[in-house]
Design a protein around this motif. Structure first.
Motif, PDB file in Angstrom:
ATOM      1  N   SER A 386       0.842  -1.170   0.000  1.00 31.00           N
ATOM      2  CA  SER A 386       0.000   0.000   0.000  1.00 31.00           C
ATOM      3  C   SER A 386       0.890   1.238   0.000  1.00 31.00           C
ATOM      4  CB  SER A 386      -0.880  -0.021   1.246  1.00 31.00           C
ATOM      5  OG  SER A 386      -1.656   1.144   1.363  1.00 31.00           O
ATOM      6  N   LEU A 387       0.270   2.386  -0.212  1.00 30.38           N
ATOM      7  CA  LEU A 387       1.012   3.637  -0.172  1.00 30.38           C
ATOM      8  C   LEU A 387       1.636   3.854   1.202  1.00 30.38           C
ATOM      9  CD1 LEU A 387       1.842   6.434  -1.271  1.00 30.38           C
ATOM     10  CD2 LEU A 387      -0.401   7.270  -0.515  1.00 30.38           C
ATOM     11  N   LEU A 388       0.865   3.634   2.256  1.00 29.68           N
ATOM     12  CA  LEU A 388       1.262   3.968   3.619  1.00 29.68           C
ATOM     13  C   LEU A 388       1.205   2.748   4.533  1.00 29.68           C
ATOM     14  CD1 LEU A 388      -1.163   6.947   3.519  1.00 29.68           C
ATOM     15  CD2 LEU A 388       1.265   7.341   3.960  1.00 29.68           C
ATOM     16  N   ASP A 389       2.049   2.725   5.526  1.00 29.99           N
ATOM     17  CA  ASP A 389       1.837   1.771   6.616  1.00 29.99           C
ATOM     18  C   ASP A 389       0.541   2.177   7.307  1.00 29.99           C
ATOM     19  OD1 ASP A 389       4.215   0.445   6.122  1.00 29.99           O
ATOM     20  OD2 ASP A 389       5.351   1.582   7.612  1.00 29.99           O
ATOM     21  N   ASN A 390      -0.450   1.302   7.268  1.00 30.04           N
ATOM     22  CA  ASN A 390      -1.778   1.749   7.693  1.00 30.04           C
ATOM     23  C   ASN A 390      -2.481   0.724   8.571  1.00 30.04           C
ATOM     24  OD1 ASN A 390      -2.813  -0.189   5.878  1.00 30.04           O
ATOM     25  ND2 ASN A 390      -2.904   1.287   4.201  1.00 30.04           N
ATOM     26  N   PHE A 391      -3.780   0.887   8.707  1.00 29.32           N
ATOM     27  CA  PHE A 391      -4.618   0.056   9.575  1.00 29.32           C
ATOM     28  C   PHE A 391      -5.007  -1.205   8.821  1.00 29.32           C
ATOM     29  CE2 PHE A 391      -8.930  -0.932  11.291  1.00 29.32           C
ATOM     30  CZ  PHE A 391      -8.582  -1.143  12.617  1.00 29.32           C
ATOM     31  N   GLY A 396      -4.795  -4.417  13.125  1.00 31.06           N
ATOM     32  CA  GLY A 396      -4.359  -3.123  13.620  1.00 31.06           C
ATOM     33  C   GLY A 396      -3.223  -2.547  12.799  1.00 31.06           C
ATOM     34  N   PHE A 397      -2.336  -1.820  13.455  1.00 33.29           N
ATOM     35  CA  PHE A 397      -1.264  -1.106  12.765  1.00 33.29           C
ATOM     36  C   PHE A 397       0.051  -1.887  12.755  1.00 33.29           C
ATOM     37  CE2 PHE A 397      -4.291   2.177  13.962  1.00 33.29           C
ATOM     38  CZ  PHE A 397      -4.381   2.917  12.793  1.00 33.29           C
ATOM     39  N   SER A 398       0.000  -3.167  13.065  1.00 33.99           N
ATOM     40  CA  SER A 398       1.231  -3.952  13.199  1.00 33.99           C
ATOM     41  C   SER A 398       1.809  -4.412  11.872  1.00 33.99           C
ATOM     42  CB  SER A 398       0.970  -5.174  14.079  1.00 33.99           C
ATOM     43  OG  SER A 398      -0.029  -6.010  13.490  1.00 33.99           O
ATOM     44  N   MET A 399       1.010  -4.418  10.820  1.00 34.82           N
ATOM     45  CA  MET A 399       1.466  -4.901   9.522  1.00 34.82           C
ATOM     46  C   MET A 399       1.979  -3.719   8.685  1.00 34.82           C
ATOM     47  SD  MET A 399       0.695  -8.199   9.682  1.00 34.82           S
ATOM     48  CE  MET A 399       0.905  -8.247  11.468  1.00 34.82           C
ATOM     49  N   THR A 400       3.206  -3.794   8.222  1.00 33.58           N
ATOM     50  CA  THR A 400       3.797  -2.667   7.489  1.00 33.58           C
ATOM     51  C   THR A 400       3.957  -3.030   6.012  1.00 33.58           C
ATOM     52  OG1 THR A 400       5.966  -3.406   8.281  1.00 33.58           O
ATOM     53  CG2 THR A 400       4.913  -1.601   9.467  1.00 33.58           C
ATOM     54  N   PHE A 401       2.922  -2.708   5.236  1.00 34.78           N
ATOM     55  CA  PHE A 401       2.938  -2.893   3.788  1.00 34.78           C
ATOM     56  C   PHE A 401       3.482  -1.669   3.043  1.00 34.78           C
ATOM     57  CE2 PHE A 401      -0.345  -6.067   4.750  1.00 34.78           C
ATOM     58  CZ  PHE A 401      -0.159  -7.031   3.775  1.00 34.78           C
ATOM     59  N   GLY A 402       3.566  -0.522   3.699  1.00 37.80           N
ATOM     60  CA  GLY A 402       3.649   0.749   3.009  1.00 37.80           C
ATOM     61  C   GLY A 402       4.967   1.082   2.350  1.00 37.80           C
ATOM     62  N   LEU A 403       4.862   1.918   1.319  1.00 35.56           N
ATOM     63  CA  LEU A 403       6.003   2.568   0.691  1.00 35.56           C
ATOM     64  C   LEU A 403       6.405   3.825   1.464  1.00 35.56           C
ATOM     65  CD1 LEU A 403       4.789   2.366  -3.024  1.00 35.56           C
ATOM     66  CD2 LEU A 403       6.367   0.814  -1.872  1.00 35.56           C
ATOM     67  N   ALA A 405       6.436   5.187   5.558  1.00 36.79           N
ATOM     68  CA  ALA A 405       6.213   4.954   6.981  1.00 36.79           C
ATOM     69  C   ALA A 405       5.556   6.184   7.587  1.00 36.79           C
ATOM     70  CB  ALA A 405       7.535   4.653   7.673  1.00 36.79           C
ATOM     71  N   VAL A 406       4.840   5.974   8.683  1.00 37.76           N
ATOM     72  CA  VAL A 406       4.147   7.074   9.354  1.00 37.76           C
ATOM     73  C   VAL A 406       4.407   6.998  10.854  1.00 37.76           C
ATOM     74  CG1 VAL A 406       1.934   8.197   9.779  1.00 37.76           C
ATOM     75  CG2 VAL A 406       2.326   7.035   7.596  1.00 37.76           C
ATOM     76  N   ASP A 407       4.868   8.111  11.420  1.00 40.29           N
ATOM     77  CA  ASP A 407       4.919   8.247  12.875  1.00 40.29           C
ATOM     78  C   ASP A 407       3.543   8.726  13.310  1.00 40.29           C
ATOM     79  OD1 ASP A 407       5.158   9.020  15.502  1.00 40.29           O
ATOM     80  OD2 ASP A 407       7.018  10.138  15.227  1.00 40.29           O
ATOM     81  N   ARG A 413       5.279  11.801   7.691  1.00 41.31           N
ATOM     82  CA  ARG A 413       5.545  10.810   6.645  1.00 41.31           C
ATOM     83  C   ARG A 413       7.051  10.626   6.444  1.00 41.31           C
ATOM     84  NH1 ARG A 413       0.264  10.877   7.681  1.00 41.31           N
ATOM     85  NH2 ARG A 413      -1.066  10.542   5.882  1.00 41.31           N
ATOM     86  N   PHE A 414       7.446   9.357   6.201  1.00 45.90           N
ATOM     87  CA  PHE A 414       8.840   9.030   5.922  1.00 45.90           C
ATOM     88  C   PHE A 414       8.889   8.103   4.702  1.00 45.90           C
ATOM     89  CE2 PHE A 414       8.556   9.896  10.466  1.00 45.90           C
ATOM     90  CZ  PHE A 414       9.590  10.813  10.643  1.00 45.90           C
ATOM     91  N   PRO A 415       9.069   8.675   3.500  1.00 47.49           N
ATOM     92  CA  PRO A 415       9.131   7.836   2.299  1.00 47.49           C
ATOM     93  C   PRO A 415      10.283   6.831   2.383  1.00 47.49           C
ATOM     94  CG  PRO A 415       8.835  10.144   1.723  1.00 47.49           C
ATOM     95  CD  PRO A 415       9.132  10.104   3.192  1.00 47.49           C
TER      96      PRO A 415
END
Length: 428
Positions: A386-391, A396-403, A405-407, A413-415
């Motif tokens: 996905s575009l972002l590490d999201n829900f 929950g928010f434990s799965m990091t698919f994103g291009l 990262a988000v604090d 945002r951290f590309p």
């Protein structure tokens, strides 16, 4: 590592509920607050894409992407049955305009997992009236926003309820046979906590009645009956006809969650049935669509005893399924053999905390797409999830698919490097 032609759509995908935040009129928002629910945590502000969409779209454009697949949230547009929210329409008009401003082709999904809470209270996705309700909503959105839309996906993963039903059936079969309970996580391409769902079923009935007014909830991902499966297809067809009546030139399809189903000796018959359930039985209903949205993350291997575990030593993702990017090419080829429509890869990605692993996955998956294009298969786009590490739904928010990262404490945002790599595949 190949390049895509200038007119090929290279982008990312999101779902409204997973990124926007505060989707208070949806079924999932209600489910997330329930005492006996199956969610690891609530979505709350998610990653605040509702307010930060311009920043996110700008980051995509700067990386070289030329498409963005996102969903319009039905529960925002129609928070009460028959009552439309002008402010929500204006919001999505602004998102569409922002995509155009930054040179991204918007690919709009009309329903991505979540539904208005009122729809579920009225019987949800086993209620025949849902067909007309969905068609009216889709027609309204196109009437209001259609001038900025070219590609529309009516329903995301129209087969998800069938997949959920198959997993539930396997679970119950094991329980009845007094077998040791199998860990069912990782058997569907969506963040669902199947084991806790089964354990909480009895406790949930009373709470469902209190929150929704009915004991049994027919959400979009609830285990679906054959009649409910047909209802989803009827909703797709009705919505397509309603939108085409407003804007005939719209390119409309739906998306399906598809595994690369492989066999070892003795598993051939079951594998054929699984493919029939997951894909082939939909073909007569969608063969006149403008494209098919293909979503794939991994493979499944079936033998004489049924589903086999991930081969020993092979890496798995955070979601529990095998890291196997070659699956995408296999599924594209199989789908096109059986359905001669343009194919848009509407989702393909990997949940990992190692972005180097993600980059390799993207390179290998897109190499497979290039191979298919070289052989004349009409693939028209690739949308990474996905575009972002999201829900990730119940996970929950434990799965990091994103291009990106988000604090979430600051929503900064951290590309990641993988965003730049995906953007580099597009010839300009």
């Amino acid at each position: 590592m190949g390049k895509f032609a200038a007119d090929f759509l290279v982008g990312t995908a999101t779902a409204a509920h997973q990124v926007e935040g505060n989707n208070i009129h949806s079924d999932y928002w209600a489910l997330e607050q329930m005492k006996y629910g199956n969610f690891a945590e609530p979505s709350l502000d998610a990653v605040d894409h509702y307010n930060r969409y311009e920043e996110d779209i700008r980051l995509m454009a700067e990386a070289g992407l030329n498409a963005y697949r996102f969903s319009i949230e039905w529960a925002r547009i129609e928070p009460e049955k028959g009552i439309y929210d002008a402010e929500a329409i204006d919001h999505y008009r602004n998102v569409l305009h922002c995509c155009r401003t930054y040179g991204l082709e918007p690919i709009v999904t009309m329903h991505h997992i979540t539904s208005p809470k009122w729809l579920i209270s009225e019987g949800g996705w086993e209620n025949e009236e849902t067909v007309s309700c969905f068609a009216k909503y889709c027609a309204y959105v196109v009437e209001m926003l259609g001038e900025q839309m070219h590609y529309v996906c009516t329903i995301n993963e129209a087969n998800m309820g069938i997949q959920s039903a198959a997993i539930a059936e396997r679970y119950m079969r094991q329980m009845k046979a007094n077998m040791e309970k199998q860990n069912l996580e990782g058997t569907a391409q969506i963040g669902m906590n199947f084991n806790s769902m089964m354990e909480n079923m009895q406790k949930q009935k009373a709470e469902n009645l209190e929150v929704f007014g009915c004991e049994k909830l027919e959400t979009f991902v609830s285990p679906r009956t054959p009649e409910g499966d047909l209802l989803v297809i009827k909703a797709h067809i009705a919505a397509k006809e309603a939108m085409k009546a407003v804007k005939p030139e719209l390119k409309i399809g739906l998306s399906l969650s598809l595994h690369d189903i492989q066999t070892v000796e003795g598993g051939e018959a079951q594998a054929l049935k699984e493919w029939q359930d997951e894909f082939a039985h939909y073909v007569p209903y969608i063969k006149e669509d403008d494209f098919i949205g293909l979503q794939n993350y991994s493979r499944t291997i079936i033998g004489a005893e049924g589903y086999l575990p991930v081969p020993a030593g092979n890496p798995v993702t955070q979601m529990g399924y095998e890291n196997y990017p070659q699956a995408l090419e296999h599924v594209i080829r199989r789908v096109y053999r059986e359905l001669q429509l343009p194919i848009m890869v509407t989702e393909n990605g990997i949940a990992t905390d190692n972005d180097a692993v993600r980059t390799v996955f993207i390179e290998q998956a897109t190499d497979g797409v290039v191979n298919c294009l070289t052989d004349g298969i009409p693939v028209i786009g690739y949308m990474y999830w996905s575009l972002l590490d999201n829900f990730e739904w119940q996970k929950g928010f434990s799965m990091t698919f994103g291009l990106i990262a988000v604090d979430r404490s600051t929503q900064t945002r951290f590309p990641k490097e993988s965003l730049r790599v995906l953007g580099s595949f597009h010839c300009v």
